[in-house]
Design a protein around this motif. Structure first.
Motif, mmCIF file in Angstrom:
data_model
loop_
_atom_site.group_PDB
_atom_site.id
_atom_site.type_symbol
_atom_site.label_atom_id
_atom_site.label_comp_id
_atom_site.label_asym_id
_atom_site.label_seq_id
_atom_site.Cartn_x
_atom_site.Cartn_y
_atom_site.Cartn_z
ATOM 1 N N ARG A 45 -73.354 -77.498 37.801
ATOM 2 C CA ARG A 45 -72.225 -77.482 38.727
ATOM 3 C C ARG A 45 -71.962 -76.069 39.190
ATOM 4 N NH1 ARG A 45 -67.385 -80.960 39.208
ATOM 5 N NH2 ARG A 45 -67.827 -82.859 38.091
ATOM 6 N N ALA A 46 -71.359 -75.928 40.344
ATOM 7 C CA ALA A 46 -70.856 -74.626 40.765
ATOM 8 C C ALA A 46 -69.705 -74.267 39.814
ATOM 9 C CB ALA A 46 -70.357 -74.717 42.190
ATOM 10 N N ALA A 47 -69.333 -72.993 39.776
ATOM 11 C CA ALA A 47 -68.269 -72.547 38.864
ATOM 12 C C ALA A 47 -67.031 -73.427 39.025
ATOM 13 C CB ALA A 47 -67.921 -71.101 39.179
ATOM 14 N N LEU A 48 -66.388 -73.697 37.881
ATOM 15 C CA LEU A 48 -65.207 -74.565 37.899
ATOM 16 C C LEU A 48 -64.040 -73.831 38.518
ATOM 17 C CD1 LEU A 48 -64.303 -76.529 34.655
ATOM 18 C CD2 LEU A 48 -64.900 -77.381 36.920
ATOM 19 N N ARG A 49 -63.499 -74.397 39.585
ATOM 20 C CA ARG A 49 -62.254 -73.849 40.129
ATOM 21 C C ARG A 49 -61.182 -74.889 39.883
ATOM 22 N NH1 ARG A 49 -63.744 -72.749 45.998
ATOM 23 N NH2 ARG A 49 -61.525 -72.392 46.186
ATOM 24 N N GLY A 50 -60.042 -74.437 39.491
ATOM 25 C CA GLY A 50 -58.983 -75.403 39.191
ATOM 26 C C GLY A 50 -58.200 -74.930 38.001
ATOM 27 N N ALA A 51 -58.110 -75.778 36.989
ATOM 28 C CA ALA A 51 -57.267 -75.454 35.842
ATOM 29 C C ALA A 51 -58.090 -74.847 34.710
ATOM 30 C CB ALA A 51 -56.562 -76.716 35.358
ATOM 31 N N ALA A 52 -57.447 -74.008 33.906
ATOM 32 C CA ALA A 52 -58.081 -73.413 32.728
ATOM 33 C C ALA A 52 -58.329 -74.492 31.682
ATOM 34 C CB ALA A 52 -57.153 -72.345 32.151
ATOM 35 N N GLY A 53 -59.236 -74.174 30.744
ATOM 36 C CA GLY A 53 -59.597 -75.142 29.709
ATOM 37 C C GLY A 53 -58.385 -75.653 28.943
ATOM 38 N N ALA A 54 -57.487 -74.765 28.562
ATOM 39 C CA ALA A 54 -56.328 -75.187 27.758
ATOM 40 C C ALA A 54 -55.458 -76.168 28.540
ATOM 41 C CB ALA A 54 -55.515 -73.968 27.343
ATOM 42 N N ASP A 55 -55.356 -75.958 29.844
ATOM 43 C CA ASP A 55 -54.556 -76.888 30.655
ATOM 44 C C ASP A 55 -55.278 -78.218 30.838
ATOM 45 O OD1 ASP A 55 -52.260 -75.317 31.161
ATOM 46 O OD2 ASP A 55 -53.373 -74.136 32.633
ATOM 47 N N ARG A 56 -56.600 -78.187 31.013
ATOM 48 C CA ARG A 56 -57.339 -79.455 31.151
ATOM 49 C C ARG A 56 -57.269 -80.262 29.847
ATOM 50 N NH1 ARG A 56 -62.465 -78.578 31.678
ATOM 51 N NH2 ARG A 56 -62.463 -76.319 31.470
ATOM 52 N N LEU A 57 -57.298 -79.541 28.728
ATOM 53 C CA LEU A 57 -57.168 -80.211 27.428
ATOM 54 C C LEU A 57 -55.805 -80.898 27.325
ATOM 55 C CD1 LEU A 57 -58.462 -80.527 24.532
ATOM 56 C CD2 LEU A 57 -57.066 -78.575 23.878
ATOM 57 N N ARG A 58 -54.761 -80.164 27.661
ATOM 58 C CA ARG A 58 -53.400 -80.729 27.575
ATOM 59 C C ARG A 58 -53.252 -81.921 28.522
ATOM 60 N NH1 ARG A 58 -50.146 -82.592 24.696
ATOM 61 N NH2 ARG A 58 -47.969 -82.611 25.284
ATOM 62 N N LEU A 59 -53.834 -81.791 29.720
ATOM 63 C CA LEU A 59 -53.766 -82.895 30.684
ATOM 64 C C LEU A 59 -54.504 -84.126 30.157
ATOM 65 C CD1 LEU A 59 -54.224 -80.898 34.017
ATOM 66 C CD2 LEU A 59 -52.192 -82.223 33.336
ATOM 67 N N CYS A 60 -55.598 -83.906 29.456
ATOM 68 C CA CYS A 60 -56.302 -85.042 28.844
ATOM 69 C C CYS A 60 -55.434 -85.683 27.772
ATOM 70 C CB CYS A 60 -57.637 -84.595 28.239
ATOM 71 S SG CYS A 60 -58.923 -84.319 29.455
ATOM 72 N N GLU A 61 -54.794 -84.867 26.946
ATOM 73 C CA GLU A 61 -53.926 -85.426 25.896
ATOM 74 C C GLU A 61 -52.829 -86.285 26.530
ATOM 75 O OE1 GLU A 61 -54.547 -81.759 22.700
ATOM 76 O OE2 GLU A 61 -52.732 -81.831 23.941
ATOM 77 N N LEU A 62 -52.267 -85.804 27.640
ATOM 78 C CA LEU A 62 -51.180 -86.551 28.286
ATOM 79 C C LEU A 62 -51.701 -87.822 28.956
ATOM 80 C CD1 LEU A 62 -49.342 -83.463 29.848
ATOM 81 C CD2 LEU A 62 -48.528 -84.884 27.940
ATOM 82 N N THR A 63 -52.891 -87.740 29.547
ATOM 83 C CA THR A 63 -53.444 -88.890 30.284
ATOM 84 C C THR A 63 -53.935 -89.983 29.339
ATOM 85 O OG1 THR A 63 -54.085 -87.428 32.086
ATOM 86 C CG2 THR A 63 -55.218 -89.566 31.977
ATOM 87 N N PHE A 64 -54.574 -89.581 28.244
ATOM 88 C CA PHE A 64 -55.191 -90.561 27.343
ATOM 89 C C PHE A 64 -54.289 -90.896 26.150
ATOM 90 C CE2 PHE A 64 -58.795 -88.622 29.596
ATOM 91 C CZ PHE A 64 -59.472 -89.752 30.017
ATOM 92 N N ALA A 65 -53.009 -90.519 26.236
ATOM 93 C CA ALA A 65 -52.071 -90.780 25.128
ATOM 94 C C ALA A 65 -51.809 -92.274 24.979
ATOM 95 C CB ALA A 65 -50.756 -90.055 25.397
ATOM 96 N N GLY A 66 -51.482 -92.681 23.778
ATOM 97 C CA GLY A 66 -50.961 -94.039 23.598
ATOM 98 C C GLY A 66 -51.982 -95.062 23.144
#
Ligand code: ATP
Length: 196
Positions: A45-66
């Motif tokens: 992939r081209a370099a990741l532009r967007g959110a930092a790893g820690a934020d993507r991790l937190r977003l995954c925790e919030l999305t896949f919760a429950g």
């Protein structure tokens, strides 16, 4: 024998298409556990532009919760460098001794699977499970051993991608149909993806 799934991606950000795919996968394969592993640096992939790893991790925790089957893991982020699936499978195998491993991808990834680093080793450690992602056909490409690949028919993908969500956020458009409410709240609070 434990049945363990692995779902990797950039998750930049994770969206309801990912969540639907994870649920379908867990049901179809009767998984006891599904590891969700946001990549540090995704290969091919081209370099990741967007959110930092820690934020993507937190977003995954919030999305896949429950769902008690879902386990969001920072193992690729901790490993640093390019996140090769083979390394991830080895780490998970060490933590889940004796388990049968199932690796999830969408049809977009299947087309270029033989470009993945050590793809034969990946098929040695896990069964590759593929679901419909886009218009690409859900069919075994030439060269892949059919006994190591499972085509998961019957999944109706949400027509959404993280790229589209990033673009819509940047343009100030409403992305609430595509994101878990808690993830959208986090994105807005932190001003990720250039949103207001
Ligand atoms: P980007 O637009 O940044 O490329 P993406 O939405 O494709 O991101 P990834 O994190 O690259 O998301 O995808 C991780 C995995 O999830 C891949 O195997 C991909 O095929 C699958 N996937 C992504 N979006 C969907 C969707 N809408 N439905 C089903 N599977 C999806």
């Amino acid at each position: 024998m434990n049945r363990i799934g692995v779902f990797g991606g950039s998750f930049n950000p994770p969206h309801l298409g990912h969540l639907a795919a994870a649920r379908f996968f867990a049901e179809e394969l009767r998984l006891e556990k599904l590891w969700i592993t946001p990549a540090n640096v995704p290969p091919l992939r081209a370099a990741l532009r967007g959110a930092a790893g820690a934020d993507r991790l937190r977003l995954c925790e919030l999305t896949f919760a429950g769902d008690p089957r879902f386990a969001v893991s920072d193992l690729e982020l901790r490993r640093a460098g390019v996140s090769y699936t083979m390394d991830t499978l080895r780490e998970i195998q060490a933590q889940e001794p004796g388990a049968a491993l199932f690796l999830l991808t969408g049809t977009d990834q299947l087309q270029r699977f033989t470009q993945w680093k050590d793809w034969r080793g990946i098929l040695g450690l896990s069964t590759l499970c593929v679901l419909q992602r886009d218009a690409a056909p859900l069919a075994l490409p030439p060269g892949l051993p059919p006994e190591r690949v499972r085509l998961l028919h019957g999944f109706a993908p949400l027509a959404i991608s993280a790229t589209q969500i990033r673009e819509q956020l940047g343009a100030g458009e409403d992305v609430s149909p595509w994101l878990a409410p808690a993830a959208l709240h986090y994105i807005k609070e932190k001003g990720l993806f250039d949103c207001e």
